[in-house]
Design a protein around this motif. Structure first.
Motif, PDB file in Angstrom:
ATOM      1  N   THR A 263       0.848  -1.198   0.000  1.00 47.21           N
ATOM      2  CA  THR A 263       0.000   0.000   0.000  1.00 47.21           C
ATOM      3  C   THR A 263       0.879   1.243   0.000  1.00 47.21           C
ATOM      4  O   THR A 263       2.069   1.186   0.345  1.00 47.21           O
ATOM      5  N   ASP A 264       0.279   2.369  -0.380  1.00 49.71           N
ATOM      6  CA  ASP A 264       0.905   3.674  -0.275  1.00 49.71           C
ATOM      7  C   ASP A 264      -0.135   4.649   0.270  1.00 49.71           C
ATOM      8  O   ASP A 264      -1.118   4.930  -0.424  1.00 49.71           O
ATOM      9  N   VAL A 279      -3.053   4.060  -2.550  1.00 49.45           N
ATOM     10  CA  VAL A 279      -2.777   3.078  -3.591  1.00 49.45           C
ATOM     11  C   VAL A 279      -2.674   1.703  -2.949  1.00 49.45           C
ATOM     12  O   VAL A 279      -1.973   1.526  -1.936  1.00 49.45           O
ATOM     13  N   VAL A 280      -3.373   0.726  -3.548  1.00 49.10           N
ATOM     14  CA  VAL A 280      -3.384  -0.650  -3.038  1.00 49.10           C
ATOM     15  C   VAL A 280      -2.938  -1.586  -4.155  1.00 49.10           C
ATOM     16  O   VAL A 280      -3.501  -1.558  -5.254  1.00 49.10           O
ATOM     17  N   GLY A 311      -7.353  -5.938 -15.620  1.00 46.66           N
ATOM     18  CA  GLY A 311      -6.169  -6.716 -15.969  1.00 46.66           C
ATOM     19  C   GLY A 311      -4.930  -6.333 -15.197  1.00 46.66           C
ATOM     20  O   GLY A 311      -3.905  -7.017 -15.288  1.00 46.66           O
ATOM     21  N   THR A 312      -4.973  -5.270 -14.406  1.00 49.20           N
ATOM     22  CA  THR A 312      -3.817  -4.850 -13.614  1.00 49.20           C
ATOM     23  C   THR A 312      -3.990  -5.283 -12.158  1.00 49.20           C
ATOM     24  O   THR A 312      -5.025  -5.838 -11.777  1.00 49.20           O
ATOM     25  N   THR A 313      -3.000  -5.010 -11.352  1.00 49.12           N
ATOM     26  CA  THR A 313      -3.044  -5.406  -9.936  1.00 49.12           C
ATOM     27  C   THR A 313      -2.924  -4.195  -9.009  1.00 49.12           C
ATOM     28  O   THR A 313      -2.623  -4.358  -7.829  1.00 49.12           O
ATOM     29  N   THR A 314      -3.155  -2.987  -9.541  1.00 46.25           N
ATOM     30  CA  THR A 314      -3.065  -1.775  -8.737  1.00 46.25           C
ATOM     31  C   THR A 314      -4.359  -0.985  -8.830  1.00 46.25           C
ATOM     32  O   THR A 314      -4.929  -0.829  -9.919  1.00 46.25           O
TER      33      THR A 314
END
Length: 720
Positions: A263-264, A279-280, A311-314
């Motif tokens: 995380t951020d 952000v995760v 399709g992304t992981t963020t």
């Protein structure tokens, strides 16, 4: 004839300190070895190639060898003590290590049971040890097995990765040297039960061997197994080594399936502004239609919007107004099953993470005495040490263990109070010696009034007074004064008590007798035989057999030796006899007591060793000499040659002349003079009389007596 020989041999693990050699009518019975064994070379070695042994333990589904992945030369570099998710079975102190016989492939594995399912193992840490002459680098395989064998024992091999273990330390060394490897490419996902993780390797030769470190008195059992590659069965390690607790194998366990990986702001971080965007990062893509803004909360407040690219992981969660309102800990949360992975539909695991909001980071402002300053009253004594902070601290977060002292033997923190409106922590110190002192407070040990952690601090200081008394060594060329009285030490692993003809002081304590070890020591307090063949660089840890420390000991030439009277190498001595012989030279009150060893090495009975200690009467500096005569190099020696003197090993009071490993050898035909120059006149000390059964200080749990050993067969010396 290789196959019949292999079938006649029963192979089990080895550990570095026992000496195991048993004969049966059908062949040689070789047990797995420990570093607490004396490793005995065999005249007949069964040579079984790694490939042939490996084939025998493969399951039918793996009968065709898989292409070997490239050797991972560079460790993954994780912190094997503190990495998130690290699973630890050991207590952090190495007692021994295990291996299979030379040329025989062996497997040592510990059991890992996840805290929840599904879970995955992403990194593995291994710690190895070696004996003198052993390899400093060993190629092994990190292996993982399912628990689908009989009774939950190891069964199907789930994965293997060739790796290289570098910088292997010499045993004994209680501190493990970790090497870590990223095994995420093996895709080890555990949905139920347990897995076994460890190492598989073949000791290449008798002289080039490494041991997987083991814990024999520590934390919970690793429930480990060893693979017997002759009878083709898994055997609990405890069947061979009853004191086994765990191998030095650690693994990083993480939740399997869809889970938050970062995380951020990061978990545990400190921020000085109030964020509105978070952000995760997750392990897998998610199904967009299952993702909602209110899936993510901070301090119980749900996000107002979520941005995600399929399709992304963020993903990014946005708050119209920052949820971070007050200073201190801030809690991020995602509920179990809040959204699903794409395409498998796995629910996300629950996530909880904390970060901190702090407008002014808590840190040291000044100290009394100041950094670089001095504690003025000469040691020993009790001292006040103030740490002034840039803002008030939370008194409930302060304790004596927050301050760490180093660089000054035996210095301790005895108390702490919080004063000056919570702006100062006053520590009370007990310091025994003058010299340098380093005071440190680690990050996060103390918090401010909001619960925010402190910044790390370290400062160097000087303490007035005498430093610890240490012996100084001067090289010379004196020769041995032959002994004329046999003390009766004709043995392997024995201490023989000898009354001194005059009182002798070692580190300021007066003695009128000493225990003379067949392994080249003068034990003034603890008779550390049997088991004294396990040598160690100074300061030496306590004996692994008796459990007693090697404090107040002179080590003229510590090595695995024998003083039996008529062994082969004894022919080189007067009367063709080994032993320990004494003599007295000079006249009172300035006599010299000479103690001469005439020995052979346990590993090579044709290699005589001749050396001597001289104790001086009434010398103001506690003088003693060590004289090295002829020390015949052996064909092999698994223990280090050590020479020096040790007072209190825990305080770092010792002087080492050398600690060398075969194929190197110690100096010959030289002498050493040891003198102790006190800083001030020492107080009178009582006379101490050592006893072979002296009561030891509290030490690690003593081990049982070692397995009886058989004298090794003499080996021919190689031709030049």
């Amino acid at each position: 004839m290789l196959l019949p020989l292999a079938l006649a041999l029963c192979v089990a693990p080895f550990a570095p300190g026992q000496r195991t050699h048993r004969e049966s009518s059908k062949g040689t019975l070789t047990f797995p070895r420990s570093l607490l064994e004396r490793q005995q070379p065999k005249n007949q070695q069964v040579q079984t190639t790694p490939d042939s042994v490996k084939d025998r333990h493969q399951s039918p589904k793996q009968a065709v060898p898989r292409p070997a992945p490239p050797i991972q030369e560079v460790p993954s570099g994780i912190d094997c003590d503190n990495a998130p998710g690290i699973v630890i079975h050991d207590d952090g102190t190495v007692e021994t290590g295990y291996q299979s016989a030379p040329g025989i492939l062996g497997i040592f594995i510990d059991k890992f049971t996840p805290a929840s399912y599904p879970s995955t193992y992403t990194s593995v840490c291994l710690a190895f040890m070696r004996l003198c002459g052993g390899t400093t680098s060993e190629r092994v395989e990190v292996v993982v097995f399912d628990d689908d064998g009989p009774g939950g024992s190891p069964g199907t091999e789930l994965g293997a990765m060739p790796v290289t273990i570098d910088n292997i330390p010499i045993f004994p060394d209680p501190t493990p040297v970790w090497t870590s490897f990223d095994i995420s490419s093996l895709n080890i996902v555990v949905n139920d039960g347990s897995v076994y993780i460890g190492a598989r390797w073949t000791p290449p030769s008798f002289f080039d061997r490494a041991y997987l470190a083991s814990d024999e008195n520590g934390r919970g059992s690793g429930d480990g197994y060893y693979f017997d590659n002759v009878s083709n069965v898994w055997t609990p390690i405890g069947n061979f080594f009853p004191q086994y607790r765990a191998m030095f194998v650690r693994a990083v366990e993480q939740l399997g399936g869809l889970a938050v990986v970062n995380t951020d702001p990061a978990v545990g971080s400190v921020v000085s502004t109030q964020p509105a965007d978070f952000v995760v990062d997750v392990r897998e893509p998610v199904q967009p239609d299952t993702l909602q803004a209110n899936d993510f909360t901070v301090n119980g407040t749900a996000a107002d919007s979520a941005d995600y690219t399929p399709g992304t992981t963020t993903m990014t969660f946005h708050f119209a107004t920052t949820p971070v309102v007050t200073q201190g800990a801030q809690t991020m949360h995602i509920a179990q099953g809040a959204f699903l992975s794409d395409p498998s539909g796995d629910p996300v695991h629950e996530f909880n993470g904390t970060f901190y909001y702090d407008t002014l980071l808590l840190q040291m402002d000044s100290t009394v005495p100041p950094v670089g300053g001095s504690f003025s009253s000469p040691a020993p004594g009790t001292y006040q040490y103030d740490v002034n902070w840039n803002k008030a601290v939370d008194p409930a977060s302060v304790q004596t263990s927050d301050l760490t002292l180093s660089g000054n033997p035996g210095a301790t923190v005895t108390g702490v109070s919080v004063i000056n409106g919570n702006m100062t922590t006053r520590f009370m110190l007990n310091i025994q010696f003058g010299g340098s002192l380093t005071a440190s407070i680690a990050a996060g040990t103390i918090t401010d009034q909001f619960g925010n952690p402190n910044n790390a601090f370290s400062g160097n200081y000087t303490v007035q007074g005498c430093p610890p008394n240490q012996y100084v060594v001067t090289q010379g060329n004196d020769t041995i004064v032959p002994g004329d009285t046999n003390i009766g030490s004709n043995c392997d692993e024995c201490d023989t008590f000898v009354p001194l003809p005059f009182n002798f002081q070692l580190y300021g304590t007066t003695y009128n007798g000493v225990n003379v070890s067949s392994n080249g020591r003068l034990d003034f307090v603890n008779a550390n035989e049997p088991g004294g063949f396990i040598t160690a660089c100074l300061p030496s840890p306590p004996s692994y057999i008796t459990g007693m420390p090697y404090d107040n000991t002179i080590f003229p030439l510590w090595q695995d030796m024998r003083t039996d009277a008529t062994l082969d190498g004894c022919a080189n001595f007067p009367g063709a006899t080994c032993g320990v012989f004494t003599s007295v030279t000079g006249s009172a009150p300035n006599r010299i007591f000479n103690i001469e060893w005439r020995t052979v090495l346990y590993w090579d009975e044709t290699a005589p060793q001749n050396f001597e200690v001289r104790l001086y009467e009434n010398d103001p500096n506690g003088r003693f000499d060590v004289v090295f005569g002829t020390l015949t190099p052996p064909f092999y020696a698994e223990r280090a040659w050590v020479s020096g003197v040790q007072g209190d090993g825990n305080l770092g009071i010792d002087t080492e002349d050398f600690c060398v490993c075969w194929p190197d050898s110690p100096p010959q035909n030289q002498s050493r003079t040891y003198t102790l120059t006190p800083c001030a006149t020492p107080s009178p000390t009582p006379t101490a009389t050592p006893s072979p059964t002296s009561t030891p200080r509290p030490t690690p749990t003593p081990r049982p007596s070692p397995i009886p050993r058989v004298r090794p067969t003499p080996h021919p010396r190689p031709s030049p």
